[in-house]
Write a protein that holds these residues in place. Structure first.
Motif, PDB file in Angstrom:
ATOM      1  N   ARG A   1       0.833  -1.211   0.000  1.00  0.00           N
ATOM      2  CA  ARG A   1       0.000   0.000   0.000  1.00  0.00           C
ATOM      3  C   ARG A   1       0.863   1.255   0.000  1.00  0.00           C
ATOM      4  O   ARG A   1       0.549   2.239  -0.686  1.00  0.00           O
TER       5      ARG A   1
ATOM      6  N   ALA B   1       2.200   1.938  -3.456  1.00  0.00           N
ATOM      7  CA  ALA B   1       1.212   2.017  -4.537  1.00  0.00           C
ATOM      8  C   ALA B   1       1.362   3.293  -5.357  1.00  0.00           C
ATOM      9  O   ALA B   1       1.159   3.287  -6.578  1.00  0.00           O
ATOM     10  N   ASP B   2       1.703   4.401  -4.737  1.00  0.00           N
ATOM     11  CA  ASP B   2       1.859   5.662  -5.461  1.00  0.00           C
ATOM     12  C   ASP B   2       3.353   5.980  -5.630  1.00  0.00           C
ATOM     13  O   ASP B   2       3.993   5.533  -6.551  1.00  0.00           O
ATOM     14  N   ASP B   3       3.894   6.739  -4.712  1.00  0.00           N
ATOM     15  CA  ASP B   3       5.320   7.094  -4.757  1.00  0.00           C
ATOM     16  C   ASP B   3       5.934   6.673  -3.435  1.00  0.00           C
ATOM     17  O   ASP B   3       5.728   7.309  -2.401  1.00  0.00           O
ATOM     18  N   TYR B   4       6.693   5.582  -3.463  1.00  0.00           N
ATOM     19  CA  TYR B   4       7.239   4.999  -2.234  1.00  0.00           C
ATOM     20  C   TYR B   4       8.155   5.976  -1.512  1.00  0.00           C
ATOM     21  O   TYR B   4       8.087   6.120  -0.286  1.00  0.00           O
TER      22      TYR B   4
ATOM     23  N   TRP C   1       6.172   8.665   0.255  1.00  0.00           N
ATOM     24  CA  TRP C   1       5.567   8.134   1.479  1.00  0.00           C
ATOM     25  C   TRP C   1       6.619   8.001   2.565  1.00  0.00           C
ATOM     26  O   TRP C   1       6.400   8.429   3.705  1.00  0.00           O
TER      27      TRP C   1
END
Length: 219
Positions: free
Chosen positions: A48, A51-54, A57
């Motif tokens: 999760r 999912a976008d930009d590790y 995050w």
């Protein structure tokens, strides 16, 4: 062969040779169990997060509590995967996970290394009770040189916040070593893979059978 701990962890910065040395240990005794990294045992939260930009995050949107809890939770699930009467081999044990979370907190929130380590240790809490023999592999006992050695081994230059994070991580690892957080510290500078391996085996004080270990990647 007696006296084996429940877990042996190899710790250290990127490109120091942890994976190579874990594979070498695993080949020396059939009762060693490769348990890998924390995200392999608790993949949901990490998938999760990625999912976008590790990187965003990790270094911007996650909190220290969230990151530390994920690392500690994965560590506990990894420990639970150890089979009876076997010694689990860990790719980054609890001291290294604490160092990673603390270094992230330093570059993200501006805490001092001391403040970050204290905060992360408090969050990790009872996970510290897991029995673990920890080995730190460090490229050099000088933090600046240690960072320079590992960054030079990278296939492409580190960018963004990552260089600052890595520099802080090297400083925190050496601080932990001075505080006695690791059972064994191996200075890898000027030593080849075979030398480092023998230092690990001898430093653990555990008689392991020798065998033809062949060649491995140096990562």
């Amino acid at each position: 062969m007696g006296g084996m701990p429940d877990f042996i962890s190899l710790n250290g910065p990127d490109n120091v040779g942890k994976t190579t040395q874990l594979r070498r240990l695993a080949r020396r005794w059939e009762r060693f169990q490769m348990l890998g990294a924390v995200h392999e045992h608790d993949p949901g939260p990490w998938e999760r997060a990625a999912a976008d930009d590790y990187a965003t995050w990790w270094f911007e949107t996650s909190t220290t509590v969230e990151l530390t809890s994920m690392l500690a939770g994965g560590h506990a699930k990894r420990a639970a995967a150890r089979e009876p009467e076997r010694t689990g081999l860990l790719d980054r044990g609890l001291p290294m996970l604490i160092a990673v979370a603390a270094a992230t907190s330093v570059v993200k929130e501006g805490l001092s290394a001391r403040e970050a380590l204290w905060t992360v240790r408090e969050i990790a809490g009872p996970i510290s009770a897991l029995p673990e023999t920890s080995v730190l592999l460090i490229p050099s006992l000088d933090p600046d040189r240690s960072y320079a050695i590992t960054s030079a081994r990278e296939s492409r230059p580190w960018t963004g916040i990552y260089p600052a994070y890595q520099k802080v991580l090297h400083e925190i690892l050496l601080r932990q070593a001075e505080e006695g957080a690791y059972d064994l510290v191996v200075d890898c500078e000027h030593h080849n893979r075979a030398d480092v391996h023998e230092r690990i085996v001898e430093g653990l004080g555990i008689p392991l059978p020798a065998e033809d270990l062949g060649e491995d990647d140096d990562q």
